[in-house]
Design a protein around this motif. Structure first.
Motif, PDB file in Angstrom:
ATOM      1  N   LEU A 224      65.679  74.674 128.548  1.00 57.56           N
ATOM      2  CA  LEU A 224      66.802  75.331 128.485  1.00 57.56           C
ATOM      3  C   LEU A 224      67.037  75.932 129.892  1.00 57.56           C
ATOM      4  O   LEU A 224      66.129  76.261 130.727  1.00 57.56           O
ATOM      5  N   PHE A 225      68.200  76.060 130.232  1.00 58.05           N
ATOM      6  CA  PHE A 225      68.551  76.597 131.573  1.00 58.05           C
ATOM      7  C   PHE A 225      69.484  77.568 131.594  1.00 58.05           C
ATOM      8  O   PHE A 225      70.498  77.631 130.945  1.00 58.05           O
ATOM      9  N   ARG A 233      63.314  77.089 130.949  1.00 57.33           N
ATOM     10  CA  ARG A 233      62.343  77.404 129.991  1.00 57.33           C
ATOM     11  C   ARG A 233      62.048  75.988 129.201  1.00 57.33           C
ATOM     12  O   ARG A 233      62.850  75.234 128.911  1.00 57.33           O
ATOM     13  N   SER A 234      60.743  75.802 128.918  1.00 56.71           N
ATOM     14  CA  SER A 234      60.498  74.778 128.054  1.00 56.71           C
ATOM     15  C   SER A 234      60.245  75.188 126.732  1.00 56.71           C
ATOM     16  O   SER A 234      59.037  75.576 126.520  1.00 56.71           O
ATOM     17  N   MET A 235      60.652  74.575 125.521  1.00 54.88           N
ATOM     18  CA  MET A 235      60.471  75.008 124.176  1.00 54.88           C
ATOM     19  C   MET A 235      59.808  73.565 123.745  1.00 54.88           C
ATOM     20  O   MET A 235      60.332  72.611 123.736  1.00 54.88           O
TER      21      MET A 235
ATOM     22  N   TRP B   8      70.377  83.266 123.135  1.00 54.18           N
ATOM     23  CA  TRP B   8      71.179  82.072 123.982  1.00 54.18           C
ATOM     24  C   TRP B   8      72.198  81.532 123.418  1.00 54.18           C
ATOM     25  O   TRP B   8      72.807  81.915 122.268  1.00 54.18           O
ATOM     26  N   PHE B  62      62.898  79.711 117.964  1.00 53.87           N
ATOM     27  CA  PHE B  62      61.565  79.585 118.484  1.00 53.87           C
ATOM     28  C   PHE B  62      60.775  80.924 118.331  1.00 53.87           C
ATOM     29  O   PHE B  62      61.448  82.145 118.179  1.00 53.87           O
ATOM     30  N   ASP B  65      58.256  80.464 122.282  1.00 56.01           N
ATOM     31  CA  ASP B  65      58.587  79.168 122.889  1.00 56.01           C
ATOM     32  C   ASP B  65      58.170  77.840 121.998  1.00 56.01           C
ATOM     33  O   ASP B  65      58.245  76.781 122.468  1.00 56.01           O
ATOM     34  N   HIS B  66      57.627  78.029 120.643  1.00 53.31           N
ATOM     35  CA  HIS B  66      57.675  77.057 119.634  1.00 53.31           C
ATOM     36  C   HIS B  66      58.349  76.842 118.493  1.00 53.31           C
ATOM     37  O   HIS B  66      58.523  78.161 117.938  1.00 53.31           O
ATOM     38  N   GLN B  67      58.730  75.745 117.974  1.00 49.85           N
ATOM     39  CA  GLN B  67      59.583  75.827 116.732  1.00 49.85           C
ATOM     40  C   GLN B  67      58.756  76.234 115.664  1.00 49.85           C
ATOM     41  O   GLN B  67      57.554  76.096 115.603  1.00 49.85           O
ATOM     42  N   MET B  83      68.954  80.869 119.204  1.00 47.92           N
ATOM     43  CA  MET B  83      69.857  80.138 119.840  1.00 47.92           C
ATOM     44  C   MET B  83      71.284  79.466 119.225  1.00 47.92           C
ATOM     45  O   MET B  83      70.639  78.630 118.251  1.00 47.92           O
TER      46      MET B  83
END
Lengths: 379, 89
Positions: A224-225, A233-235, B8, B62, B65-67, B83
């Protein structure tokens, strides 16, 4: 074997042990399809061509519009009105004659996707609708292509690698599309001009990494940017074993009607946008379309309409709905000068039970402008 | 327990802010947090939950940061990222 000119052109790649001669040769025989030559496709195609991707396919049905130039960096002011894939191909070959371009001036559909995808290994998704996102994804899963995905909203972007054997597909993350009209597109919500540069270049980076087998591709990650926070961000994401297309027991085994899946043409407010050229193409195969011109009569004297149209000015539409009752089950193609009043007309029609609609993007003025430019170029 | 919510996409635009915090009872799930957010932030309600109260399946969710699954329990200090899907190109 690289020529002397190629040794010079790709010198900075050759210095990288991770690329080197072997890697550059891999790039020169690679086959990458860029779907959508808009904000994302332009920077991505530029960097892929510059890097020496040997075979680059370009898919886009549209023509260059003035409003594209703020971010679609392949085109110049002189290209306005030109077919995008033609203008793009010319620019990319000028940048790097090593690249063989195959231009597809058509809208990607469930009917033509297999033909277009078949000779490519990687698909860079630079499309701009939910229907096309699902179509690109499903085609990648079904035809065994890797989907390098990017998308934009205002100041934000996303990048991921889908349909890779080791990770999820787009449907694993987004099993259900949003309701029609719920999420505005770039034309409605706006987009910071430089943002597609960042996202499209990131997609191109992923394509190069995948071809070269280096680094860690964005498989199982959604990047995500946020350009305002200037944060990446890295999910962590994962394949859904119950996914209807890439899961253990898939129920989608062929391409479907993506407009219907996303509710376009079917749900209230879910009308689709098409250019006049696309509408004319559609009319060749569909006999259930009604052309509705919602301009004032005085405007039609100055600028002719499209084919045999019914003229009902927007202001008179609520009182004259009765004239359209016979067409309730047909798809109404509404247009005006610039495509704004026709959207309002379709909203009025939708509220009154006419649920299938197409709006002429850019209106009839854009169509005549394109015709005029083509004539002046002697086409 | 205190939970941070990050928004988001369209959700952020509708809410007019990107970060919110919620106070939830121990044992609350992700779904509970989304429903509470929908009841407190009226502008977001229709984007977060369906008329029958279930969470909208088109949104990505999330935790740290994890699903996750909507039924997963939350812990104090967790950050939920919500999001709405985007398709611009």
């Amino acid at each position: 074997m690289l020529s002397k000119e190629q040794l010079n052109r790709y010198h900075r790649h050759l210095l990288l042990p991770e690329v080197g001669l072997d890697g550059q040769e891999k790039l020169l025989v690679a086959r990458v399809l860029v779907v959508g030559l808009g904000g994302l496709g332009c920077p991505a195609a530029l960097y892929l061509a510059a890097a020496g991707i040997g075979h680059l396919g370009l898919v886009d049905f549209d023509r260059v519009d003035e409003s594209n130039l703020q971010r679609q960096v392949l085109y110049t002011d002189e290209d306005v009105g030109r077919i995008k894939v033609e203008a793009a191909a010319q620019r990319l070959v000028a940048l790097n004659p090593d690249v063989q371009i195959e231009a597809f001036h058509e809208r990607l559909t469930a009917e033509n996707a297999e033909r277009i995808f078949t000779h490519y290994d990687y698909v860079l998704d630079g499309t701009d609708t939910f229907a096309s996102r699902y179509l690109v994804n499903d085609a990648c899963v079904l035809f065994g292509k890797i989907n390098v995905y990017g998308s934009l909203f205002r100041f934000e972007g996303q990048v991921s690698v889908f349909a890779h054997p080791a990770g999820p597909c787009y449907r694993c993350l987004f099993p259900v599309p949003p309701n029609p009209g719920e999420v505005p597109n770039c034309a409605e919500a706006g987009v910071l001009g430089v943002l597609p540069g960042q996202i499209g270049a990131t997609q191109a980076t992923e394509v190069l990494k995948l071809i070269l087998g280096m680094g860690e591709p964005l498989v199982n990650r959604l990047l995500l940017f946020d350009s305002l926070a200037m944060e990446w961000r890295s999910m962590r994401v994962a394949r859904n074993s119950a996914c209807p297309v890439c899961g253990d027991l898939p129920t989608i085994t062929g391409l479907v009607d993506y407009d219907e899946f996303c509710g376009n043409l079917m749900e209230p407010g879910g009308f689709v946008e098409m250019t006049a050229e696309e509408i004319l193409q559609l009319m060749e195969t569909r006999n259930d379309l009604l052309l509705l011109d919602v301009r004032e009569e005085v405007e039609t004297r100055a600028v002719p309409g499209l084919g045999k149209s019914t003229l009902i000015p927007l202001g008179q539409l609520p009182a004259r709905l009765g004239e359209l009752v016979a067409f309730r089950d047909k798809t109404i193609v509404a247009y005006c000068a610039a495509g704004i009043r026709s959207r309002k007309a379709l909203e009025i029609l939708d509220q009154n039970g006419f649920s299938k609609g197409i709006n002429m993007t850019g209106g009839i003025n854009r169509y005549h402008g394109n015709l005029q430019r083509e004539r002046s170029r002697g086409k | 327990m205190k939970i941070t919510i990050e928004l988001w996409g369209q959700l952020k635009q509708v809410a007019g802010e990107s970060c919110l915090s919620l106070e939830l009872p121990e044992g609350a799930t992700v779904q509970d947090a989304i429903r509470l957010l929908a009841s407190q932030a009226v502008s977001l309600a229709s984007s977060l939950v369906e008329e029958d109260g279930t969470c909208r399946p088109s949104n990505l969710v999330f935790v740290n940061d994890h699903q996750i699954l909507l039924s997963d329990p939350l812990q104090d200090g967790n950050t939920i990222t919500l999001m709405s899907p985007i398709a611009g190109g």
